[in-house]
Design a protein around this motif. Structure first.
Motif, PDB file in Angstrom:
ATOM      1  N   HIS A 247       0.847  -1.195   0.000  1.00 26.78           N
ATOM      2  CA  HIS A 247       0.000   0.000   0.000  1.00 26.78           C
ATOM      3  C   HIS A 247       0.887   1.250   0.000  1.00 26.78           C
ATOM      4  O   HIS A 247       1.861   1.312   0.761  1.00 26.78           O
ATOM      5  CB  HIS A 247      -0.910  -0.004   1.241  1.00 26.78           C
ATOM      6  N   CYS A 285     -10.800   6.711  -1.763  1.00 26.81           N
ATOM      7  CA  CYS A 285      -9.683   6.263  -0.917  1.00 26.81           C
ATOM      8  C   CYS A 285      -9.316   7.334   0.109  1.00 26.81           C
ATOM      9  O   CYS A 285      -9.105   8.498  -0.253  1.00 26.81           O
ATOM     10  CB  CYS A 285      -8.475   5.957  -1.808  1.00 26.81           C
ATOM     11  N   CYS A 291      -1.365  10.620  -1.924  1.00 26.92           N
ATOM     12  CA  CYS A 291      -0.826   9.502  -2.697  1.00 26.92           C
ATOM     13  C   CYS A 291      -0.360   9.972  -4.072  1.00 26.92           C
ATOM     14  O   CYS A 291      -1.146  10.553  -4.832  1.00 26.92           O
ATOM     15  CB  CYS A 291      -1.918   8.444  -2.849  1.00 26.92           C
ATOM     16  N   ARG A 293       0.235   8.130  -6.500  1.00 22.96           N
ATOM     17  CA  ARG A 293      -0.224   7.200  -7.536  1.00 22.96           C
ATOM     18  C   ARG A 293      -1.749   7.259  -7.692  1.00 22.96           C
ATOM     19  O   ARG A 293      -2.351   6.364  -8.275  1.00 22.96           O
ATOM     20  CB  ARG A 293       0.234   5.781  -7.188  1.00 22.96           C
ATOM     21  N   CYS A 298      -9.816   6.370  -7.611  1.00 24.55           N
ATOM     22  CA  CYS A 298      -9.505   6.528  -6.185  1.00 24.55           C
ATOM     23  C   CYS A 298     -10.337   7.633  -5.550  1.00 24.55           C
ATOM     24  O   CYS A 298     -10.559   7.635  -4.347  1.00 24.55           O
ATOM     25  CB  CYS A 298      -8.032   6.839  -5.979  1.00 24.55           C
ATOM     26  N   CYS A 316      -6.299  -1.061  -1.879  1.00 25.97           N
ATOM     27  CA  CYS A 316      -5.774  -0.062  -2.821  1.00 25.97           C
ATOM     28  C   CYS A 316      -6.200  -0.467  -4.228  1.00 25.97           C
ATOM     29  O   CYS A 316      -6.062  -1.633  -4.598  1.00 25.97           O
ATOM     30  CB  CYS A 316      -4.251   0.003  -2.718  1.00 25.97           C
ATOM     31  N   HIS A 317      -6.690   0.496  -5.016  1.00 23.68           N
ATOM     32  CA  HIS A 317      -7.148   0.174  -6.379  1.00 23.68           C
ATOM     33  C   HIS A 317      -6.019  -0.300  -7.280  1.00 23.68           C
ATOM     34  O   HIS A 317      -6.268  -0.906  -8.315  1.00 23.68           O
ATOM     35  CB  HIS A 317      -7.830   1.399  -6.992  1.00 23.68           C
ATOM     36  N   LEU A 318      -4.787  -0.034  -6.895  1.00 22.34           N
ATOM     37  CA  LEU A 318      -3.665  -0.527  -7.713  1.00 22.34           C
ATOM     38  C   LEU A 318      -3.611  -2.051  -7.721  1.00 22.34           C
ATOM     39  O   LEU A 318      -3.012  -2.652  -8.597  1.00 22.34           O
ATOM     40  CB  LEU A 318      -2.331  -0.024  -7.134  1.00 22.34           C
TER      41      LEU A 318
HETATM   42  S1  SF4 Z   1      -6.411   3.544  -3.856  1.00 23.96           S
HETATM   43 FE1  SF4 Z   1      -4.214   3.197  -3.818  1.00 23.96          FE
HETATM   44  S2  SF4 Z   1      -3.439   4.343  -5.603  1.00 23.96           S
HETATM   45 FE2  SF4 Z   1      -5.481   5.093  -5.154  1.00 23.96          FE
HETATM   46  S3  SF4 Z   1      -5.162   6.867  -3.828  1.00 23.96           S
HETATM   47 FE3  SF4 Z   1      -5.530   5.108  -2.532  1.00 23.96          FE
HETATM   48  S4  SF4 Z   1      -3.518   4.352  -2.035  1.00 23.96           S
HETATM   49 FE4  SF4 Z   1      -3.278   5.684  -3.810  1.00 23.96          FE
END
Ligand code: SF4
Length: 328
Positions: A247, A285, A291, A293, A298, A316-318
């Protein structure tokens, strides 16, 4: 060895805690928390101040109740127990506080402090107090003569040992330590950690260890939960924290550690921007404004905890497209 086939001794299921605030607003200190603790294992909980760690601990130890969700002890929902059963249940879950001096009555002798829970539950008589106090002090490696001292005649490390003696007096199944070593010198901290590990081995206790020191937590925990703004954003084995954290918040926390063995050619990272107010958490998020990324999704959808490998979950969407894989 960590054995997740075993039933958890303490479990939070979809636990949230919401406090009313001024102006008709609400502060969501914990948001949909799912965590399990196992006998003989340590669960470390890390995150910055105000992330909801202590609120969660207070609910686990029955000092507070969830607004939503349930807490199970040994498979039983605590909320559905009778008052008598809940009182009995308190014996099994004990807490060690950050500052034992503020938790103790300064007018009480050490023998009265460590034996108070036993007397409250009627497990010993007043006549047995001296013998029992000495036994408990031996368990935490303090001299028996300390039984007749007062807390102010002891060092911080000795007082914390007294706090542990009091916590183990009722032979609990779970001990929750809230920043229990944060106020101590590093060398004393190590001794207290070793004592907790020894007691855990001997008595098969589940330990919950709240701490903002991610380096310390990763050394002592079988499993770590990383919290951010009331949410658990990652759960992973303590031994793999440094190598496997995924994360972006966990990675940033690890990058901000300063220690004397570090590679001084590497930059110490800081996490940009402030934590949003818990009264004004944006949709999507919770880490989005810090973040680097962050993607469009998000800002719209809250990422849920998702298993990406054995014993490793990330919110995390990643990491949502495929098991263990990252978005392109
Ligand atoms: S979901 Fe992951 S990539 Fe997206 S803002 Fe949150 S921590 Fe960052």
């Amino acid at each position: 060895m960590f054995d997740q086939k075993e039933e958890p001794i303490l479990e939070a299921r979809h636990v949230s805690r919401v406090f009313p605030a001024s102006g008709g607003r609400f502060l969501r200190a914990n948001n949909d928390i799912n965590l399990k603790m196992y006998r003989g294992q340590t669960l470390g909980i890390v995150g910055e101040s105000g992330c909801g760690k202590s609120t969660l601990m207070r609910m686990l130890v029955q000092l507070d109740q969830p607004t939503e969700g349930e807490i199970f002890f040994d498979g039983k929902n605590i909320a559905s127990m009778t008052k008598k059963e809940q009182r009995e249940n308190r014996r099994h879950i004990q807490m060690v506080f950050q500052d034992p001096s503020s938790a103790f009555n300064p007018k009480m002798k050490i023998k009265d402090i460590v034996c108070e829970p036993l007397l409250n539950f009627g497990l010993i008589s007043g006549k047995e107090k001296d013998t029992e106090a000495k036994r408990l002090l031996r368990l935490v490696e303090l001299p028996e003569e300390f039984a007749d001292r007062y807390p102010h005649n002891m060092s911080g490390g000795q007082r914390q040992r007294v706090g542990i003696a009091r916590a183990i007096a009722l032979e609990p199944e779970v001990i929750l330590c809230d920043e229990a070593t944060s106020a101590l010198d590093v060398s004393v901290q190590k001794n207290i950690m070793e004592l907790l590990a020894k007691l855990q081995r001997e008595k098969n206790i589940a330990i919950g260890f709240i701490c903002h020191d991610i380096a310390l937590v990763s050394q002592i925990s079988h499993q770590i939960a990383v919290m951010y703004l009331g949410n658990v954003v990652e759960i992973l084995p303590g031994t793999q924290m440094k190598a496997s954290a995924k994360h972006p918040y966990s990675v940033a926390l690890l990058g901000s550690i300063f220690d004397t063995n570090m590679d001084f050619t590497q930059k110490i990272e800081s996490i940009d921007s402030e934590i949003p107010s818990p009264l004004d958490v944006p949709p999507g998020c919770p880490f989005q404004n810090r973040c680097d990324r962050c993607m469009e999704i998000c800002r719209k959808e809250r990422p849920m905890l998702r298993k990406i490998s054995e014993r490793h979950e990330v919110a995390c969407h990643l990491f949502e497209e495929k098991e263990g894989g990252e978005r392109g």
